[in-house]
Design an enzyme around this catalytic site. Structure first.
Site, PDB file in Angstrom:
ATOM      1  N   HIS A  72      32.534  27.635  45.073  1.00 19.83           N
ATOM      2  CA  HIS A  72      31.715  28.599  44.321  1.00 19.83           C
ATOM      3  C   HIS A  72      32.553  29.409  43.349  1.00 19.83           C
ATOM      4  O   HIS A  72      33.772  29.436  43.424  1.00 19.83           O
ATOM      5  CB  HIS A  72      30.923  29.527  45.249  1.00 19.83           C
ATOM      6  CG  HIS A  72      31.744  30.413  46.146  1.00 19.83           C
ATOM      7  ND1 HIS A  72      32.137  30.048  47.423  1.00 19.83           N
ATOM      8  CD2 HIS A  72      32.237  31.659  45.975  1.00 19.83           C
ATOM      9  CE1 HIS A  72      32.816  31.034  47.983  1.00 19.83           C
ATOM     10  NE2 HIS A  72      32.910  32.032  47.117  1.00 19.83           N
ATOM     11  N   GLU A  88      24.904  39.176  49.066  1.00 25.59           N
ATOM     12  CA  GLU A  88      25.157  38.068  48.151  1.00 25.59           C
ATOM     13  C   GLU A  88      23.975  37.124  48.064  1.00 25.59           C
ATOM     14  O   GLU A  88      23.163  37.019  48.985  1.00 25.59           O
ATOM     15  CB  GLU A  88      26.385  37.288  48.624  1.00 25.59           C
ATOM     16  CG  GLU A  88      26.229  36.772  50.050  1.00 25.59           C
ATOM     17  CD  GLU A  88      27.289  35.744  50.422  1.00 25.59           C
ATOM     18  OE1 GLU A  88      28.382  36.171  50.786  1.00 25.59           O
ATOM     19  OE2 GLU A  88      26.996  34.541  50.356  1.00 25.59           O
ATOM     20  N   GLN A 140      28.075  32.457  43.422  1.00 26.50           N
ATOM     21  CA  GLN A 140      27.924  33.477  44.464  1.00 26.50           C
ATOM     22  C   GLN A 140      27.812  34.826  43.762  1.00 26.50           C
ATOM     23  O   GLN A 140      28.800  35.332  43.221  1.00 26.50           O
ATOM     24  CB  GLN A 140      29.147  33.460  45.390  1.00 26.50           C
ATOM     25  CG  GLN A 140      29.089  34.483  46.509  1.00 26.50           C
ATOM     26  CD  GLN A 140      30.299  34.350  47.423  1.00 26.50           C
ATOM     27  OE1 GLN A 140      31.437  34.449  46.979  1.00 26.50           O
ATOM     28  NE2 GLN A 140      30.045  34.105  48.697  1.00 26.50           N
ATOM     29  N   HIS A 177      36.032  35.975  41.514  1.00 26.28           N
ATOM     30  CA  HIS A 177      36.939  35.026  42.161  1.00 26.28           C
ATOM     31  C   HIS A 177      36.424  33.603  42.007  1.00 26.28           C
ATOM     32  O   HIS A 177      35.261  33.393  41.681  1.00 26.28           O
ATOM     33  CB  HIS A 177      37.141  35.363  43.649  1.00 26.28           C
ATOM     34  CG  HIS A 177      35.911  35.244  44.509  1.00 26.28           C
ATOM     35  ND1 HIS A 177      34.997  36.262  44.675  1.00 26.28           N
ATOM     36  CD2 HIS A 177      35.440  34.209  45.267  1.00 26.28           C
ATOM     37  CE1 HIS A 177      34.043  35.868  45.497  1.00 26.28           C
ATOM     38  NE2 HIS A 177      34.281  34.622  45.870  1.00 26.28           N
ATOM     39  N   GLU A 234      39.860  31.909  46.531  1.00 25.36           N
ATOM     40  CA  GLU A 234      39.370  31.800  47.914  1.00 25.36           C
ATOM     41  C   GLU A 234      39.430  30.334  48.331  1.00 25.36           C
ATOM     42  O   GLU A 234      39.221  29.441  47.502  1.00 25.36           O
ATOM     43  CB  GLU A 234      37.917  32.319  47.938  1.00 25.36           C
ATOM     44  CG  GLU A 234      37.215  32.220  49.277  1.00 25.36           C
ATOM     45  CD  GLU A 234      35.750  32.714  49.188  1.00 25.36           C
ATOM     46  OE1 GLU A 234      35.382  33.404  48.222  1.00 25.36           O
ATOM     47  OE2 GLU A 234      34.987  32.352  50.090  1.00 25.36           O
TER      48      GLU A 234
HETATM   49  C1  V0V Z   1      42.219  42.971  42.134  1.00 29.81           C
HETATM   50  N1  V0V Z   1      42.999  42.424  41.185  1.00 29.81           N
HETATM   51  C2  V0V Z   1      42.405  41.316  40.751  1.00 29.81           C
HETATM   52  C3  V0V Z   1      41.203  41.210  41.461  1.00 29.81           C
HETATM   53  N2  V0V Z   1      41.124  42.248  42.334  1.00 29.81           N
HETATM   54  N3  V0V Z   1      42.783  40.418  39.817  1.00 29.81           N
HETATM   55  C4  V0V Z   1      41.938  39.393  39.593  1.00 29.81           C
HETATM   56  N4  V0V Z   1      40.752  39.220  40.232  1.00 29.81           N
HETATM   57  C5  V0V Z   1      40.358  40.107  41.174  1.00 29.81           C
HETATM   58  N5  V0V Z   1      39.194  39.948  41.791  1.00 29.81           N
HETATM   59  C6  V0V Z   1      44.274  42.952  40.680  1.00 29.81           C
HETATM   60  C7  V0V Z   1      44.088  44.375  40.175  1.00 29.81           C
HETATM   61  O1  V0V Z   1      43.678  44.378  38.833  1.00 29.81           O
HETATM   62  C8  V0V Z   1      45.475  44.952  40.347  1.00 29.81           C
HETATM   63  O2  V0V Z   1      46.280  44.572  39.285  1.00 29.81           O
HETATM   64  C9  V0V Z   1      45.980  44.264  41.610  1.00 29.81           C
HETATM   65  O3  V0V Z   1      45.201  43.049  41.747  1.00 29.81           O
HETATM   66  C10 V0V Z   1      45.756  45.117  42.854  1.00 29.81           C
HETATM   67  O4  V0V Z   1      44.385  45.449  42.888  1.00 29.81           O
HETATM   68  P1  V0V Z   1      43.762  46.798  43.409  1.00 29.81           P
HETATM   69  O5  V0V Z   1      42.631  47.150  42.534  1.00 29.81           O
HETATM   70  O6  V0V Z   1      44.828  47.828  43.648  1.00 29.81           O
HETATM   71  O7  V0V Z   1      43.112  46.366  44.743  1.00 29.81           O
HETATM   72  P2  V0V Z   1      43.722  46.041  46.163  1.00 29.81           P
HETATM   73  O8  V0V Z   1      45.171  45.672  46.095  1.00 29.81           O
HETATM   74  O9  V0V Z   1      43.287  47.109  47.081  1.00 29.81           O
HETATM   75  O10 V0V Z   1      42.858  44.725  46.490  1.00 29.81           O
HETATM   76  C11 V0V Z   1      43.009  43.521  45.807  1.00 29.81           C
HETATM   77  C12 V0V Z   1      42.774  42.387  46.800  1.00 29.81           C
HETATM   78  C13 V0V Z   1      41.396  42.625  47.442  1.00 29.81           C
HETATM   79  C14 V0V Z   1      42.837  41.075  46.027  1.00 29.81           C
HETATM   80  C15 V0V Z   1      43.880  42.405  47.877  1.00 29.81           C
HETATM   81  O11 V0V Z   1      40.413  42.637  46.419  1.00 29.81           O
HETATM   82  C16 V0V Z   1      41.022  41.624  48.483  1.00 29.81           C
HETATM   83  O12 V0V Z   1      41.441  41.724  49.625  1.00 29.81           O
HETATM   84  N6  V0V Z   1      40.171  40.632  48.131  1.00 29.81           N
HETATM   85  C17 V0V Z   1      39.727  39.607  49.073  1.00 29.81           C
HETATM   86  C18 V0V Z   1      38.387  39.913  49.680  1.00 29.81           C
HETATM   87  C19 V0V Z   1      37.271  40.000  48.662  1.00 29.81           C
HETATM   88  O13 V0V Z   1      37.497  40.144  47.464  1.00 29.81           O
HETATM   89  N7  V0V Z   1      36.003  39.960  49.189  1.00 29.81           N
HETATM   90  C20 V0V Z   1      34.800  40.030  48.354  1.00 29.81           C
HETATM   91  C21 V0V Z   1      34.168  38.672  48.214  1.00 29.81           C
HETATM   92  P3  V0V Z   1      47.114  45.636  38.434  1.00 29.81           P
HETATM   93  O14 V0V Z   1      46.112  46.589  37.896  1.00 29.81           O
HETATM   94  O15 V0V Z   1      48.055  46.243  39.444  1.00 29.81           O
HETATM   95  O16 V0V Z   1      47.815  44.829  37.394  1.00 29.81           O
HETATM   96  S1  V0V Z   1      33.479  38.128  49.765  1.00 29.81           S
HETATM   97  C22 V0V Z   1      33.204  36.443  49.596  1.00 29.81           C
HETATM   98  O17 V0V Z   1      33.672  35.845  48.554  1.00 29.81           O
HETATM   99  C23 V0V Z   1      32.511  35.810  50.614  1.00 29.81           C
HETATM  100  C24 V0V Z   1      31.920  36.557  51.751  1.00 29.81           C
HETATM  101  C25 V0V Z   1      32.326  34.331  50.606  1.00 29.81           C
HETATM  102  O18 V0V Z   1      32.707  33.665  49.669  1.00 29.81           O
HETATM  103  O19 V0V Z   1      31.748  33.794  51.605  1.00 29.81           O
HETATM  104 CO    CO Z   2      33.421  33.988  47.739  1.00 31.48          CO
END
Ligand code: V0V
Ligand code: CO
Length: 146
Positions: A7, A43, A60, A84, A134
């Site tokens: 996705h 979602e 998604q 993502h 992912e």
């Molecule tokens: C953050 N950054 C990203 C980003 N999110 N870059 C590209 N795409 C994204 N989506 C960058 C952000 O601009 C910062 O860059 C740096 O990473 C650190 O971000 P932050 O804002 O300080 O945020 P953090 O570090 O607290 O969190 C970032 C992470 C977090 C990636 C660790 O978003 C995470 O754990 N994501 C995984 C879970 C998730 O996203 N779940 C929602 C979808 P600069 O500014 O320092 O350069 S759930 C899903 O998909 C499901 C249920 C499914 O598929 O079934």
């Molecule tokens: Co997802």
């Protein structure tokens, strides 16, 4: 082995309005809806096509349900858009371990609960040229022994 696009995750402020756009503009339909408390999102999965490994590809659409969710934080900074990409694999555990060995940060020790009973993990966007990535094993796939 990563075998397909599972996705593309799109962050939005209003799930119903965004679903309405994707259904009325392109003719896609909602295949599944779900709230994922752990991830802080609700979602809608819109199926785009089936794939030859028995899986499928989806859009998604994600709306945050909490201010401290990762999607809420991302929306506040970037506004709506592609959040993502997710690759499908029959073996999320094995692929995550192999990718970790190449020096990419895998965000979870163990895969967590994802959409439609899938098992998911994420790779840090800073290690993936700016793309939050992912890995997904869908519920239909039997996990191989490790
Ligand atoms: C953050 N950054 C990203 C980003 N999110 N870059 C590209 N795409 C994204 N989506 C960058 C952000 O601009 C910062 O860059 C740096 O990473 C650190 O971000 P932050 O804002 O300080 O945020 P953090 O570090 O607290 O969190 C970032 C992470 C977090 C990636 C660790 O978003 C995470 O754990 N994501 C995984 C879970 C998730 O996203 N779940 C929602 C979808 P600069 O500014 O320092 O350069 S759930 C899903 O998909 C499901 C249920 C499914 O598929 O079934
Ligand atoms: Co997802």
């Amino acid at each position: 082995m990563l075998t397909r696009i599972d996705h593309i995750g799109i962050a939005c402020f209003d799930l119903e309005k965004t679903v309405e756009f994707y259904t009325s503009t392109y003719g896609f339909s909602v295949f599944h809806t779900e709230v994922n408390e752990e991830q802080g999102v609700r979602e809608a999965m819109l199926k785009i096509n089936n794939t030859d490994d028995g899986g499928a590809s989806y859009l998604q659409l994600l709306e945050p349900i909490r201010e401290d969710s990762t999607v809420a934080k991302w929306l506040a900074k970037n506004g709506e858009g592609v959040h993502h990409i997710a690759f499908g694999t029959a073996d999320v555990d094995g692929d995550a371990a192999a990718i970790k060995d190449k020096g990419v940060r895998v965000l979870y020790e163990e895969p967590r609960h994802g959409s439609m009973g899938s098992r998911i993990t994420f790779l840090h966007p800073k290690d993936c040229h700016g793309v939050l990535t992912e890995l997904v094993t869908s519920a239909a796939v039997e996990a191989p022994e490790h």
